[in-house]
Design a protein around this motif. Structure first.
Motif, PDB file in Angstrom:
ATOM      1  N   PRO A 155      74.844  34.804  91.237  1.00 45.36           N
ATOM      2  CA  PRO A 155      75.558  33.778  92.154  1.00 45.36           C
ATOM      3  C   PRO A 155      76.885  33.666  90.969  1.00 45.36           C
ATOM      4  O   PRO A 155      76.918  34.007  89.664  1.00 45.36           O
ATOM      5  CB  PRO A 155      74.830  32.458  91.930  1.00 45.36           C
ATOM      6  N   LYS A 156      78.178  33.287  91.560  1.00 45.95           N
ATOM      7  CA  LYS A 156      79.296  33.075  90.774  1.00 45.95           C
ATOM      8  C   LYS A 156      79.255  31.553  90.176  1.00 45.95           C
ATOM      9  O   LYS A 156      78.592  30.676  90.798  1.00 45.95           O
ATOM     10  CB  LYS A 156      80.498  33.100  91.862  1.00 45.95           C
ATOM     11  N   PRO A 157      79.833  31.510  88.920  1.00 45.72           N
ATOM     12  CA  PRO A 157      80.163  30.156  88.394  1.00 45.72           C
ATOM     13  C   PRO A 157      80.550  29.224  89.433  1.00 45.72           C
ATOM     14  O   PRO A 157      81.466  29.564  90.242  1.00 45.72           O
ATOM     15  CB  PRO A 157      80.908  30.662  87.281  1.00 45.72           C
ATOM     16  N   GLY A 158      79.952  27.787  89.279  1.00 44.46           N
ATOM     17  CA  GLY A 158      80.485  26.863  90.217  1.00 44.46           C
ATOM     18  C   GLY A 158      79.438  26.619  91.667  1.00 44.46           C
ATOM     19  O   GLY A 158      79.378  25.548  92.130  1.00 44.46           O
ATOM     20  N   THR A 159      78.506  27.633  91.618  1.00 46.36           N
ATOM     21  CA  THR A 159      77.528  27.756  92.609  1.00 46.36           C
ATOM     22  C   THR A 159      76.421  26.458  92.407  1.00 46.36           C
ATOM     23  O   THR A 159      75.924  26.347  91.374  1.00 46.36           O
ATOM     24  CB  THR A 159      76.709  29.070  92.747  1.00 46.36           C
ATOM     25  N   LYS A 160      76.066  25.715  93.372  1.00 44.88           N
ATOM     26  CA  LYS A 160      75.153  24.734  93.053  1.00 44.88           C
ATOM     27  C   LYS A 160      73.830  25.228  93.440  1.00 44.88           C
ATOM     28  O   LYS A 160      73.469  25.865  94.459  1.00 44.88           O
ATOM     29  CB  LYS A 160      75.543  23.528  94.097  1.00 44.88           C
ATOM     30  N   LEU A 161      72.866  25.030  92.569  1.00 42.62           N
ATOM     31  CA  LEU A 161      71.519  25.388  92.710  1.00 42.62           C
ATOM     32  C   LEU A 161      70.541  24.411  93.188  1.00 42.62           C
ATOM     33  O   LEU A 161      70.813  23.160  92.480  1.00 42.62           O
ATOM     34  CB  LEU A 161      70.956  26.297  91.430  1.00 42.62           C
ATOM     35  N   GLU A 162      69.660  24.498  93.943  1.00 46.42           N
ATOM     36  CA  GLU A 162      68.433  23.629  94.175  1.00 46.42           C
ATOM     37  C   GLU A 162      67.227  24.202  93.571  1.00 46.42           C
ATOM     38  O   GLU A 162      66.924  25.376  93.895  1.00 46.42           O
ATOM     39  CB  GLU A 162      68.338  23.558  95.598  1.00 46.42           C
ATOM     40  N   ALA A 163      66.444  23.449  92.800  1.00 43.26           N
ATOM     41  CA  ALA A 163      65.174  23.955  92.109  1.00 43.26           C
ATOM     42  C   ALA A 163      64.530  24.386  93.309  1.00 43.26           C
ATOM     43  O   ALA A 163      64.048  23.789  94.284  1.00 43.26           O
ATOM     44  CB  ALA A 163      64.625  22.747  91.582  1.00 43.26           C
ATOM     45  N   GLY A 164      63.853  25.366  93.104  1.00 49.19           N
ATOM     46  CA  GLY A 164      62.889  26.483  94.107  1.00 49.19           C
ATOM     47  C   GLY A 164      63.511  27.070  95.110  1.00 49.19           C
ATOM     48  O   GLY A 164      62.501  27.619  95.619  1.00 49.19           O
ATOM     49  N   LYS A 165      64.544  27.035  95.075  1.00 48.90           N
ATOM     50  CA  LYS A 165      65.450  27.806  96.009  1.00 48.90           C
ATOM     51  C   LYS A 165      66.151  29.183  95.636  1.00 48.90           C
ATOM     52  O   LYS A 165      66.276  29.152  94.247  1.00 48.90           O
ATOM     53  CB  LYS A 165      66.740  27.265  96.691  1.00 48.90           C
ATOM     54  N   SER A 166      66.189  30.294  96.060  1.00 49.99           N
ATOM     55  CA  SER A 166      66.467  31.744  95.879  1.00 49.99           C
ATOM     56  C   SER A 166      68.192  31.418  95.191  1.00 49.99           C
ATOM     57  O   SER A 166      69.014  30.734  95.969  1.00 49.99           O
ATOM     58  CB  SER A 166      66.469  32.403  96.821  1.00 49.99           C
ATOM     59  N   PHE A 167      68.583  32.043  94.141  1.00 54.02           N
ATOM     60  CA  PHE A 167      69.979  32.084  93.786  1.00 54.02           C
ATOM     61  C   PHE A 167      70.482  33.419  93.503  1.00 54.02           C
ATOM     62  O   PHE A 167      71.704  33.733  93.378  1.00 54.02           O
ATOM     63  CB  PHE A 167      70.325  31.229  92.554  1.00 54.02           C
ATOM     64  N   GLY A 168      69.369  34.586  93.698  1.00 54.88           N
ATOM     65  CA  GLY A 168      69.960  35.813  93.736  1.00 54.88           C
ATOM     66  C   GLY A 168      68.839  36.589  93.821  1.00 54.88           C
ATOM     67  O   GLY A 168      67.603  36.356  94.157  1.00 54.88           O
ATOM     68  N   SER A 169      69.085  37.887  93.596  1.00 52.41           N
ATOM     69  CA  SER A 169      67.863  38.961  93.753  1.00 52.41           C
ATOM     70  C   SER A 169      68.003  40.063  92.478  1.00 52.41           C
ATOM     71  O   SER A 169      69.071  40.328  92.055  1.00 52.41           O
ATOM     72  CB  SER A 169      67.950  39.657  95.077  1.00 52.41           C
ATOM     73  N   VAL A 170      66.810  40.714  92.314  1.00 53.16           N
ATOM     74  CA  VAL A 170      66.640  41.667  91.497  1.00 53.16           C
ATOM     75  C   VAL A 170      66.171  42.839  92.352  1.00 53.16           C
ATOM     76  O   VAL A 170      64.962  42.817  92.921  1.00 53.16           O
ATOM     77  CB  VAL A 170      65.855  41.469  90.276  1.00 53.16           C
ATOM     78  N   GLU A 171      66.777  44.067  92.199  1.00 49.37           N
ATOM     79  CA  GLU A 171      66.347  45.332  92.938  1.00 49.37           C
ATOM     80  C   GLU A 171      65.732  46.275  91.954  1.00 49.37           C
ATOM     81  O   GLU A 171      66.413  46.703  91.223  1.00 49.37           O
ATOM     82  CB  GLU A 171      67.352  45.663  93.790  1.00 49.37           C
ATOM     83  N   SER A 172      64.444  46.783  92.322  1.00 49.27           N
ATOM     84  CA  SER A 172      63.916  47.811  91.616  1.00 49.27           C
ATOM     85  C   SER A 172      63.892  49.179  92.509  1.00 49.27           C
ATOM     86  O   SER A 172      64.030  49.087  93.672  1.00 49.27           O
ATOM     87  CB  SER A 172      62.837  47.542  90.744  1.00 49.27           C
ATOM     88  N   VAL A 173      63.195  50.243  91.850  1.00 48.41           N
ATOM     89  CA  VAL A 173      62.950  51.248  92.643  1.00 48.41           C
ATOM     90  C   VAL A 173      61.858  51.003  93.578  1.00 48.41           C
ATOM     91  O   VAL A 173      61.595  51.720  94.590  1.00 48.41           O
ATOM     92  CB  VAL A 173      62.567  52.639  91.868  1.00 48.41           C
ATOM     93  N   LYS A 174      60.887  50.007  93.334  1.00 43.61           N
ATOM     94  CA  LYS A 174      59.846  49.655  94.186  1.00 43.61           C
ATOM     95  C   LYS A 174      60.255  48.706  95.327  1.00 43.61           C
ATOM     96  O   LYS A 174      59.842  48.698  96.462  1.00 43.61           O
ATOM     97  CB  LYS A 174      58.670  49.039  93.346  1.00 43.61           C
ATOM     98  N   ALA A 175      61.029  47.804  94.813  1.00 48.35           N
ATOM     99  CA  ALA A 175      61.291  46.423  95.791  1.00 48.35           C
ATOM    100  C   ALA A 175      62.282  45.663  95.477  1.00 48.35           C
ATOM    101  O   ALA A 175      63.113  45.735  94.305  1.00 48.35           O
ATOM    102  CB  ALA A 175      59.884  45.662  95.736  1.00 48.35           C
ATOM    103  N   VAL A 176      62.957  44.746  96.197  1.00 47.24           N
ATOM    104  CA  VAL A 176      63.724  43.632  96.141  1.00 47.24           C
ATOM    105  C   VAL A 176      63.126  42.375  95.862  1.00 47.24           C
ATOM    106  O   VAL A 176      62.344  42.246  96.950  1.00 47.24           O
ATOM    107  CB  VAL A 176      64.836  43.808  97.203  1.00 47.24           C
ATOM    108  N   SER A 177      63.329  41.640  95.013  1.00 45.17           N
ATOM    109  CA  SER A 177      62.712  40.423  94.676  1.00 45.17           C
ATOM    110  C   SER A 177      63.669  39.124  94.699  1.00 45.17           C
ATOM    111  O   SER A 177      64.782  39.405  93.847  1.00 45.17           O
ATOM    112  CB  SER A 177      61.803  40.440  93.610  1.00 45.17           C
TER     113      SER A 177
END
Length: 128
Positions: free
Chosen positions: A44-66
Protein backbone atom coordinates in the motif's frame (compact mmCIF):
# COMPACT_ATOMS: atom_id res chain seq x y z
CA UNK A 1 14.37 -21.17 11.51
CA UNK A 2 14.75 -18.59 14.21
CA UNK A 3 12.35 -15.81 15.09
CA UNK A 4 13.56 -12.59 16.75
CA UNK A 5 12.45 -12.46 20.38
CA UNK A 6 11.57 -8.73 20.23
CA UNK A 7 9.04 -9.28 17.41
CA UNK A 8 5.40 -10.35 17.74
CA UNK A 9 3.75 -12.70 15.26
CA UNK A 10 0.39 -13.60 13.73
CA UNK A 11 -1.08 -16.97 12.84
CA UNK A 12 -1.10 -15.71 9.22
CA UNK A 13 2.74 -15.52 9.35
CA UNK A 14 3.33 -11.78 9.63
CA UNK A 15 5.66 -10.19 12.16
CA UNK A 16 5.55 -6.83 13.95
CA UNK A 17 8.32 -4.79 15.53
CA UNK A 18 6.76 -2.02 17.65
CA UNK A 19 8.80 1.06 18.56
CA UNK A 20 6.65 3.62 20.37
CA UNK A 21 3.57 4.07 18.18
CA UNK A 22 5.37 3.03 14.98
CA UNK A 23 5.24 -0.60 13.89
CA UNK A 24 7.20 -2.32 11.16
CA UNK A 25 5.35 -5.21 9.48
CA UNK A 26 6.86 -8.08 7.50
CA UNK A 27 6.40 -11.74 6.65
CA UNK A 28 8.12 -14.43 8.67
CA UNK A 29 10.99 -16.66 7.62
CA UNK A 30 8.50 -19.54 7.78
CA UNK A 31 6.21 -17.73 5.31
CA UNK A 32 8.93 -17.00 2.77
CA UNK A 33 10.17 -20.59 3.05
CA UNK A 34 6.66 -21.94 2.36
CA UNK A 35 6.14 -19.57 -0.57
CA UNK A 36 9.40 -20.37 -2.33
CA UNK A 37 11.02 -17.91 -4.74
CA UNK A 38 9.25 -14.56 -4.38
CA UNK A 39 8.83 -12.69 -7.66
CA UNK A 40 6.46 -9.77 -6.90
CA UNK A 41 5.30 -7.70 -3.93
CA UNK A 42 2.24 -5.41 -3.86
CA UNK A 43 2.32 -2.86 -1.02
CA UNK A 44 0.00 0.00 0.00
CA UNK A 45 0.94 3.64 -0.45
CA UNK A 46 1.71 5.92 2.51
CA UNK A 47 -1.50 7.40 3.89
CA UNK A 48 -3.45 4.14 3.49
CA UNK A 49 -5.52 3.27 6.57
CA UNK A 50 -5.22 -0.34 7.71
CA UNK A 51 -7.67 -2.39 9.72
CA UNK A 52 -6.27 -5.18 11.89
CA UNK A 53 -6.87 -8.58 10.31
CA UNK A 54 -7.57 -7.18 6.84
CA UNK A 55 -5.38 -7.67 3.77
CA UNK A 56 -3.08 -4.76 2.90
CA UNK A 57 -1.11 -6.27 0.03
CA UNK A 58 0.18 -9.46 -1.49
CA UNK A 59 3.33 -11.46 -2.07
CA UNK A 60 3.62 -13.53 -5.24
CA UNK A 61 5.94 -16.49 -5.58
CA UNK A 62 6.52 -19.05 -8.28
CA UNK A 63 4.06 -21.25 -6.32
CA UNK A 64 1.21 -18.90 -5.34
CA UNK A 65 -0.07 -15.42 -4.56
CA UNK A 66 -0.64 -14.82 -0.85
CA UNK A 67 -2.41 -11.94 0.82
CA UNK A 68 -0.60 -10.15 3.63
CA UNK A 69 -2.72 -9.14 6.62
CA UNK A 70 -2.34 -6.18 8.98
CA UNK A 71 -1.49 -7.41 12.48
CA UNK A 72 -2.55 -4.02 13.88
CA UNK A 73 -4.63 -1.10 12.66
CA UNK A 74 -3.15 2.25 11.73
CA UNK A 75 -1.87 4.42 8.88
CA UNK A 76 0.91 3.43 6.50
CA UNK A 77 3.78 5.90 6.77
CA UNK A 78 6.31 4.08 4.59
CA UNK A 79 6.46 1.15 2.16
CA UNK A 80 9.70 -0.69 1.43
CA UNK A 81 10.19 0.42 -2.17
CA UNK A 82 13.36 -1.69 -2.45
CA UNK A 83 11.13 -4.78 -2.59
CA UNK A 84 9.36 -3.53 -5.72
CA UNK A 85 12.65 -3.69 -7.63
CA UNK A 86 14.02 -6.74 -5.79
CA UNK A 87 11.20 -8.87 -4.30
CA UNK A 88 13.62 -11.78 -3.89
CA UNK A 89 15.08 -9.92 -0.89
CA UNK A 90 12.12 -11.38 1.06
CA UNK A 91 13.69 -14.81 0.62
CA UNK A 92 17.08 -13.55 1.81
CA UNK A 93 16.28 -11.36 4.83
CA UNK A 94 12.58 -11.52 5.80
CA UNK A 95 13.17 -10.37 9.40
CA UNK A 96 15.56 -7.55 8.44
CA UNK A 97 16.03 -5.45 5.32
CA UNK A 98 12.98 -7.00 3.63
CA UNK A 99 10.36 -5.47 5.94
CA UNK A 100 7.16 -4.56 4.10
CA UNK A 101 5.66 -1.40 5.62
CA UNK A 102 5.92 0.98 8.56
CA UNK A 103 2.67 1.99 10.25
CA UNK A 104 1.64 4.61 12.80
CA UNK A 105 -0.54 2.30 14.88
CA UNK A 106 -3.88 3.33 16.36
CA UNK A 107 -3.53 1.34 19.61
CA UNK A 108 0.01 0.21 20.53
CA UNK A 109 -1.47 -1.97 23.30
CA UNK A 110 -2.89 -4.25 20.57
CA UNK A 111 0.60 -5.75 20.30
CA UNK A 112 -0.26 -7.80 23.39
CA UNK A 113 -2.80 -9.85 21.43
CA UNK A 114 -0.10 -11.18 19.07
CA UNK A 115 2.06 -14.27 19.52
CA UNK A 116 5.48 -14.17 21.20
CA UNK A 117 8.44 -15.70 19.34
CA UNK A 118 8.19 -18.87 21.44
CA UNK A 119 4.43 -19.15 20.87
CA UNK A 120 4.86 -18.61 17.11
CA UNK A 121 7.62 -21.21 16.93
CA UNK A 122 5.31 -23.71 18.69
CA UNK A 123 2.50 -22.75 16.29
CA UNK A 124 4.53 -23.31 13.10
CA UNK A 125 5.94 -26.51 14.56
CA UNK A 126 2.40 -27.78 15.12
CA UNK A 127 1.40 -26.67 11.63
CA UNK A 128 4.19 -28.62 9.90
Amino acid sequence: MTFPENFRYTREHEWVLLEGDTATFGITDHAQHELGDIVYVDLPKPGTKLEAGKSFGSVESVKAVSDVYAPMGGEVIEANEALVAAPEKLNEDPHGAAWLIKVKVDNPIDINSLLSAADYQTYVGAEA
